[in-house]
Write an enzyme that holds these catalytic residues in place. Structure first.
Site, PDB file in Angstrom:
ATOM      1  N   ARG A   1       0.850  -1.195   0.000  1.00  0.00           N
ATOM      2  CA  ARG A   1       0.000   0.000   0.000  1.00  0.00           C
ATOM      3  C   ARG A   1       0.885   1.245   0.000  1.00  0.00           C
ATOM      4  O   ARG A   1       1.903   1.274   0.693  1.00  0.00           O
ATOM      5  CB  ARG A   1      -0.887   0.002   1.250  1.00  0.00           C
ATOM      6  CG  ARG A   1      -1.997  -1.043   1.226  1.00  0.00           C
ATOM      7  CD  ARG A   1      -2.594  -1.163   2.615  1.00  0.00           C
ATOM      8  NE  ARG A   1      -3.732  -2.070   2.670  1.00  0.00           N
ATOM      9  CZ  ARG A   1      -3.641  -3.396   2.762  1.00  0.00           C
ATOM     10  NH1 ARG A   1      -2.457  -3.986   2.785  1.00  0.00           N
ATOM     11  NH2 ARG A   1      -4.723  -4.137   2.821  1.00  0.00           N
TER      12      ARG A   1
ATOM     13  N   HIS B 250      -0.174   3.369   4.702  1.00  0.00           N
ATOM     14  CA  HIS B 250      -0.741   2.292   5.546  1.00  0.00           C
ATOM     15  C   HIS B 250      -0.221   0.917   5.124  1.00  0.00           C
ATOM     16  O   HIS B 250      -0.953  -0.073   5.158  1.00  0.00           O
ATOM     17  CB  HIS B 250      -2.271   2.285   5.492  1.00  0.00           C
ATOM     18  CG  HIS B 250      -2.908   3.527   6.017  1.00  0.00           C
ATOM     19  ND1 HIS B 250      -3.357   3.641   7.311  1.00  0.00           N
ATOM     20  CD2 HIS B 250      -3.164   4.726   5.439  1.00  0.00           C
ATOM     21  CE1 HIS B 250      -3.873   4.849   7.499  1.00  0.00           C
ATOM     22  NE2 HIS B 250      -3.763   5.531   6.380  1.00  0.00           N
TER      23      HIS B 250
ATOM     24  N   ASN C 204      -9.077   6.360  11.219  1.00  0.00           N
ATOM     25  CA  ASN C 204      -7.773   6.436  11.883  1.00  0.00           C
ATOM     26  C   ASN C 204      -7.974   6.462  13.396  1.00  0.00           C
ATOM     27  O   ASN C 204      -9.106   6.531  13.869  1.00  0.00           O
ATOM     28  CB  ASN C 204      -7.041   7.720  11.463  1.00  0.00           C
ATOM     29  CG  ASN C 204      -6.385   7.605  10.088  1.00  0.00           C
ATOM     30  OD1 ASN C 204      -6.233   6.510   9.544  1.00  0.00           O
ATOM     31  ND2 ASN C 204      -5.995   8.735   9.531  1.00  0.00           N
TER      32      ASN C 204
ATOM     33  N   PHE D  22      -3.420  15.652  -0.947  1.00  0.00           N
ATOM     34  CA  PHE D  22      -2.953  14.401  -0.338  1.00  0.00           C
ATOM     35  C   PHE D  22      -1.609  13.927  -0.905  1.00  0.00           C
ATOM     36  O   PHE D  22      -0.700  13.599  -0.143  1.00  0.00           O
ATOM     37  CB  PHE D  22      -4.023  13.313  -0.471  1.00  0.00           C
ATOM     38  CG  PHE D  22      -3.756  12.098   0.373  1.00  0.00           C
ATOM     39  CD1 PHE D  22      -3.734  12.178   1.755  1.00  0.00           C
ATOM     40  CD2 PHE D  22      -3.525  10.853  -0.214  1.00  0.00           C
ATOM     41  CE1 PHE D  22      -3.491  11.048   2.543  1.00  0.00           C
ATOM     42  CE2 PHE D  22      -3.280   9.722   0.569  1.00  0.00           C
ATOM     43  CZ  PHE D  22      -3.266   9.823   1.944  1.00  0.00           C
TER      44      PHE D  22
ATOM     45  N   HIS E 189     -12.439   0.651   1.367  1.00  0.00           N
ATOM     46  CA  HIS E 189     -12.834   1.782   0.525  1.00  0.00           C
ATOM     47  C   HIS E 189     -13.929   2.570   1.251  1.00  0.00           C
ATOM     48  O   HIS E 189     -14.998   2.007   1.532  1.00  0.00           O
ATOM     49  CB  HIS E 189     -13.379   1.247  -0.804  1.00  0.00           C
ATOM     50  CG  HIS E 189     -13.638   2.300  -1.829  1.00  0.00           C
ATOM     51  ND1 HIS E 189     -13.737   3.643  -1.532  1.00  0.00           N
ATOM     52  CD2 HIS E 189     -13.815   2.222  -3.162  1.00  0.00           C
ATOM     53  CE1 HIS E 189     -13.966   4.323  -2.634  1.00  0.00           C
ATOM     54  NE2 HIS E 189     -14.022   3.487  -3.646  1.00  0.00           N
TER      55      HIS E 189
ATOM     56  N   ARG F  14     -11.384  10.795  -1.548  1.00  0.00           N
ATOM     57  CA  ARG F  14     -11.101   9.404  -1.188  1.00  0.00           C
ATOM     58  C   ARG F  14     -12.007   8.450  -1.979  1.00  0.00           C
ATOM     59  O   ARG F  14     -11.621   7.331  -2.284  1.00  0.00           O
ATOM     60  CB  ARG F  14     -11.310   9.182   0.313  1.00  0.00           C
ATOM     61  CG  ARG F  14     -10.321   9.915   1.177  1.00  0.00           C
ATOM     62  CD  ARG F  14     -10.601   9.669   2.658  1.00  0.00           C
ATOM     63  NE  ARG F  14     -10.193   8.345   3.084  1.00  0.00           N
ATOM     64  CZ  ARG F  14     -10.628   7.736   4.177  1.00  0.00           C
ATOM     65  NH1 ARG F  14     -11.516   8.324   4.957  1.00  0.00           N
ATOM     66  NH2 ARG F  14     -10.197   6.544   4.511  1.00  0.00           N
TER      67      ARG F  14
ATOM     68  N   ARG G  44      -2.595  -2.348  -7.218  1.00  0.00           N
ATOM     69  CA  ARG G  44      -2.052  -3.181  -6.135  1.00  0.00           C
ATOM     70  C   ARG G  44      -2.495  -4.640  -6.266  1.00  0.00           C
ATOM     71  O   ARG G  44      -1.731  -5.558  -6.036  1.00  0.00           O
ATOM     72  CB  ARG G  44      -2.548  -2.626  -4.803  1.00  0.00           C
ATOM     73  CG  ARG G  44      -1.525  -2.627  -3.716  1.00  0.00           C
ATOM     74  CD  ARG G  44      -2.026  -1.874  -2.512  1.00  0.00           C
ATOM     75  NE  ARG G  44      -3.123  -2.571  -1.886  1.00  0.00           N
ATOM     76  CZ  ARG G  44      -2.995  -3.685  -1.169  1.00  0.00           C
ATOM     77  NH1 ARG G  44      -1.815  -4.220  -0.980  1.00  0.00           N
ATOM     78  NH2 ARG G  44      -4.041  -4.249  -0.621  1.00  0.00           N
TER      79      ARG G  44
HETATM   80 FE1  HDE Z   1      -6.428   6.761   2.945  1.00  0.00          FE
HETATM   81  N1  HDE Z   1      -5.619   5.653   1.449  1.00  0.00           N
HETATM   82  N2  HDE Z   1      -6.411   8.393   1.731  1.00  0.00           N
HETATM   83  N3  HDE Z   1      -7.042   7.970   4.468  1.00  0.00           N
HETATM   84  N4  HDE Z   1      -6.386   5.221   4.174  1.00  0.00           N
HETATM   85  C1  HDE Z   1      -5.296   4.358   1.545  1.00  0.00           C
HETATM   86  O1  HDE Z   1      -5.830   2.724  -0.051  1.00  0.00           O
HETATM   87  C2  HDE Z   1      -6.238   8.360   0.405  1.00  0.00           C
HETATM   88  C3  HDE Z   1      -7.328   9.297   4.407  1.00  0.00           C
HETATM   89  C4  HDE Z   1      -6.862   5.169   5.454  1.00  0.00           C
HETATM   90  O2  HDE Z   1      -5.926  -1.084   6.123  1.00  0.00           O
HETATM   91  C5  HDE Z   1      -4.912   3.764   0.214  1.00  0.00           C
HETATM   92  O3  HDE Z   1      -5.906   0.480  -0.093  1.00  0.00           O
HETATM   93  C6  HDE Z   1      -6.482   9.657  -0.161  1.00  0.00           C
HETATM   94  C7  HDE Z   1      -8.037   9.728   5.576  1.00  0.00           C
HETATM   95  C8  HDE Z   1      -6.659   3.859   6.009  1.00  0.00           C
HETATM   96  O4  HDE Z   1      -5.957  -1.326   3.947  1.00  0.00           O
HETATM   97  C9  HDE Z   1      -5.127   4.928  -0.765  1.00  0.00           C
HETATM   98  C10 HDE Z   1      -6.783  10.476   0.907  1.00  0.00           C
HETATM   99  C11 HDE Z   1      -8.150   8.611   6.356  1.00  0.00           C
HETATM  100  C12 HDE Z   1      -6.038   3.127   5.000  1.00  0.00           C
HETATM  101  C13 HDE Z   1      -5.548   6.043   0.154  1.00  0.00           C
HETATM  102  C14 HDE Z   1      -6.733   9.671   2.073  1.00  0.00           C
HETATM  103  C15 HDE Z   1      -7.535   7.525   5.653  1.00  0.00           C
HETATM  104  C16 HDE Z   1      -5.893   4.001   3.875  1.00  0.00           C
HETATM  105  C17 HDE Z   1      -3.574   3.095   0.179  1.00  0.00           C
HETATM  106  C18 HDE Z   1      -7.091  11.958   0.868  1.00  0.00           C
HETATM  107  C19 HDE Z   1      -8.792   8.501   7.735  1.00  0.00           C
HETATM  108  C20 HDE Z   1      -5.569   1.696   5.082  1.00  0.00           C
HETATM  109  C21 HDE Z   1      -3.849   1.631   0.019  1.00  0.00           C
HETATM  110  C22 HDE Z   1      -8.220  12.314   0.105  1.00  0.00           C
HETATM  111  C23 HDE Z   1     -10.214   8.749   7.731  1.00  0.00           C
HETATM  112  C24 HDE Z   1      -6.656   0.731   4.823  1.00  0.00           C
HETATM  113  C25 HDE Z   1      -5.279   1.513  -0.032  1.00  0.00           C
HETATM  114  C26 HDE Z   1      -6.145  -0.671   4.966  1.00  0.00           C
HETATM  115  C27 HDE Z   1      -5.336   3.604   2.647  1.00  0.00           C
HETATM  116  C28 HDE Z   1      -5.859   7.247  -0.312  1.00  0.00           C
HETATM  117  C29 HDE Z   1      -6.957  10.213   3.365  1.00  0.00           C
HETATM  118  C30 HDE Z   1      -7.475   6.211   6.215  1.00  0.00           C
HETATM  119  C31 HDE Z   1      -3.931   5.292  -1.634  1.00  0.00           C
HETATM  120  C32 HDE Z   1      -6.381  10.019  -1.621  1.00  0.00           C
HETATM  121  C33 HDE Z   1      -8.566  11.132   5.872  1.00  0.00           C
HETATM  122  C34 HDE Z   1      -7.023   3.383   7.414  1.00  0.00           C
HETATM  123  O5  HDE Z   1      -6.147   4.676  -1.658  1.00  0.00           O
END
Ligand code: HDE
Length: 706
Positions: A85, A88, A161, A174, A352, A371, A382
């Protein structure tokens, strides 16, 4: 034939794994491959007679290309890895179940929140953000807390989170943020941390990050365990009921055992001594049957109240203080089964935030909206194509029939001519479903939107400092001290003086003059001028302090019984029994694994140093205590426990070990008794250990080396 390996023996099912208690587990069962009793075969099903030697021209001759068995094996091996990833990457996960406490019908039509008797299978993945897959668990970082609910109406993913706010307000930032926090481009350093120039360069230029950066400098960024960590959905979502009435909702996860953190010194040492500290703790607790539990909480806001706050509900850098909108606990999640296979489940699980079910909907939070695009997109590279929903861990337990076809790694064999809709060749199937609650078709909440197409940040997102002040003001004194020390540590690693000064003068000084001044002293900077930002809203929110999240009791706490041959065996047994009776996990720790009075130690001092325990008891018995008192490692063990503000008890001659370590004769949270089996000392110890740390010892502990 030379070098034949033994056929693998079957391993007994451990405690937590024997359970197979949910619909998802039955679904996964179809894909489980068990080697017991099976012949070794190629992927084409041919039995293999020799798995030790490749085919060659003579015993000392060259290998032959013809060897289809070796070629297949090596080719497969060459492709064993998939991209980790992008954020994360490091994670650990567990299966479990969720049960609602009561029907939430009034607020949402989501089926899994209607019936308190129903169990919904879940898969939960916890993660760090910055480091790669192999990085250490205890680094200072945000933790991901992603929950996949396999509901009867499809998968609902709550991808949150362990902190309730985020660094940026708009998804378009981001990639910039992630590039800044990730290891630096020229040398790929540092691994797993934010103490470097590019991170602080970015956040010191982006004031909207102030609140979240403060959270990451707080003890929340170094949790004691994943089992005692809170979770937050962060964004404002919507609940929609069967009548179509919508309300705003924020999601929370509350660990039943309370929330605790490591100290920074422990966190750093653990990263070296046990990089798997959190992963191991989670795994072992589930194997032991100490199933981690988290309550799901919601803050619900009526649509009419949307604009009643000093901040915008759509702004992901803001939280709703609980004192303004209480958190209603609506159900409980229990993690009761470890995965069978890390890759198949934890690595391939695809979360997702866009995976929602009828009764839950999005808000216009611009971070959430971005997101919604990102997560499918990332899985395509991936997990190798758009069919990742067919991987067993991602498959809903509800049917998922539609007219999507083909693409890489298709598992389903679609029967029939028609892969379009409308069709008559298949009598129109599969068909749409009406959105009425009993039918269950998903219908987006009909929000009225009338505006100009424009690239602009809403004025209501402009206040970046009030909630940073709110968080800081809500901290206890030890938490405030830790925050100042964390800024000093991190900024101390920044090589460019102008970046350090910018963070102090333009960010910290804008929300707390004292914090800014303290950090400035540590960095050798002149006293900062008072910031000009206007601070509004609530001044404190006691619910934000971790010290208000302590739940007394020592259930699942790890307690070291420090002993050596010659220690009092009867006392060891009595302690083990008493501590287990309280639900704790006592472990006998000794200089070697030699039995003590017939009792086998669980580990050596070198193998499990005191940083891996919550509290320490030095066992009585003159000869054992003498050995420990003469051992530098044993003295270090108690010194460190003292330094880290842990509950300590020394029974009988055990107190000689504390004296040999030159610990103060009188100190808070240190219980000493003449008798090796003193019930009074044990009681005092249990009470102190139940508070997690002895904060009142902090001043005394400062002068102790460790
Ligand atoms: Fe993520 N984030 N994120 N994120 N995120 C990913 O998805 C992304 C954000 C969070 O255990 C990716 O499968 C963007 C906030 C967790 O598999 C990716 C933005 C929060 C996990 C991605 C954010 C998160 C991810 C990387 C800004 C808290 C792990 C691999 C718009 C609410 C999930 C994947 C797991 C993972 C993109 C912001 C939480 C790249 C574009 C805010 C817990 O898609």
């Amino acid at each position: 034939m030379a070098g034949k390996a033994n056929t693998p023996k079957s391993t007994p099912q451990a405690n937590g794994r024997a359970k197979s208690n949910d619909a998802k587990s039955n679904d996964l069962e179809r894909n489980r491959v068990r080697p017991q009793g099976e012949a070794l075969r190629t992927n084409q099903g041919v039995k293999i007679a020799d798995n030790q030697n490749s085919l060659r021209a003579g015993p000392r001759g060259p290998s032959l290309l013809e060897d289809f068995i070796m070629r297949e094996k090596i080719t497969h091996f060459d492709h064993e890895r998939i991209p980790e990833r992008i954020v994360h990457a490091r994670g650990s996960a567990a299966h479990g179940v969720f049960k609602a406490y009561e029907s939430m019908r009034e607020y949402t039509k989501a089926a899994f929140l209607q019936d308190p008797a129903a169990e919904t299978p879940v898969y939960v993945r916890f993660s760090t953000v910055q480091g790669p897959r192999g990085s250490a668990d205890t680094v200072r970082d945000v933790r991901g807390f992603a929950v996949k609910f396999y509901t009867q109406e499809g998968n609902f993913d709550l991808v949150g989170n362990n902190m309730p706010v985020f660094f940026i307000q708009d998804a378009i930032k981001f990639p910039d943020f992630v590039h800044a926090v990730k290891p630096e481009a020229p040398n790929e350093m540092p691994t797993g941390g934010s103490a470097h120039d590019t991170f602080w360069d970015f956040v010191s230029l982006v004031p909207e990050s102030a609140h979240m950066v403060l959270w990451t400098m707080s003890d929340r960024a170094i949790p004691r365990s994943l089992r005692t960590m809170e979770g937050f959905g962060i964004h404002t979502f919507r609940f929609v009921n069967a009548k179509g009435k919508a309300r705003f909702v924020k999601f929370h996860w509350r660990p039943v055992l309370g929330s605790y953190s490591l100290l920074w010194d422990e966190a750093q040492k653990l990263a070296g001594k046990d990089p798997d500290f959190h992963r191991r703790d989670l795994w072992e607790a589930i194997e032991r049957g100490d199933y981690p539990e988290y309550e799901l909480g919601v803050q619900i806001v009526e649509e009419a109240d949307e604009h009643k706050f000093d901040f915008d509900l759509l702004d992901p850098t803001k939280l709703i203080p609980e004192e303004l909108v209480p958190v209603k606990l609506i159900g409980k999640m229990t993690l009761n089964r470890n995965p069978d296979n890390f890759f198949a489940e934890t690595e391939q699980v695809a979360f997702h935030p866009g995976h929602i079910v009828p009764g839950i909907d999005f808000s216009n939070d611009p971070l959430l909206q971005g997101r919604l695009f990102s997560y499918t997109d990332t899985q395509i590279s991936r997990l190798g194509g758009p069919n990742f929903h067919e991987i067993p861990i991602n498959r809903p337990i509800s049917p998922f029939v539609n007219n999507q076809r083909d693409a890489m790694h298709r598992q389903a064999i679609h029967v029939g001519q028609a892969s379009y809709e409308p069709n008559s060749l298949n009598d129109g199937w599969p068909k749409e479903t009406a959105p009425a609650a009993e039918e269950g078709g998903f219908e987006s909440y009909q929000e009225r939107v009338e505006s100009t197409k424009i690239r602009v940040r809403s004025e209501s997102f402009a206040d970046h400092f009030s909630q940073a002040a709110l968080f800081y003001n809500s901290m206890s004194e030890p938490e405030k001290d830790h925050i100042a020390a964390a800024y000093q540590f991190e900024l101390g690693k920044v090589t460019k003086p102008e970046i350090r000064a910018r963070q102090v003068n333009e960010i910290l000084a804008n929300f707390d003059a004292d914090l800014a001044a303290k950090v400035a002293v540590g960095l050798g900077l002149p006293a900062p001028k008072k910031g000009t930002a206007k601070l509004v809203g609530a001044k404190t929110s006691p619910a934000l302090s971790l010290l208000n999240r302590v739940k007394p009791g020592i259930k699942t706490r790890k307690i070291a019984l420090l002993a050596a041959p010659g220690s009092d065996g009867a006392a060891i047994k009595q302690l083990q029994q008493a501590l287990k009776g309280e639900g704790a996990t006592p472990m006998l720790i000794a200089p070697t694994l030699a039995a003590i009075d017939g009792i086998a130690p669980d580990a050596t001092i070198a193998g499990l140093p005191s940083i891996m325990f919550d509290a320490v008891i030095v066992v009585g018995g003159a000869a054992g205590a003498k050995t420990l008192a003469q051992s530098g490692d044993a003295r270090h063990f108690v010194l460190e426990a003292f330094k880290h503000l842990k509950a300590i008890a020394a029974l009988g001659a055990g107190r000689d070990v504390l004296a040999a370590a030159q610990l103060p004769a009188q100190a808070d949270g240190v219980a000493i008794g003449e008798d090796s089996q003193s019930a009074e000392v044990l009681k005092a110890f249990i009470e102190t250990a139940g508070q997690h740390r002895v904060w009142s010892r902090a001043a005394q502990a400062e002068s102790v080396p460790a």
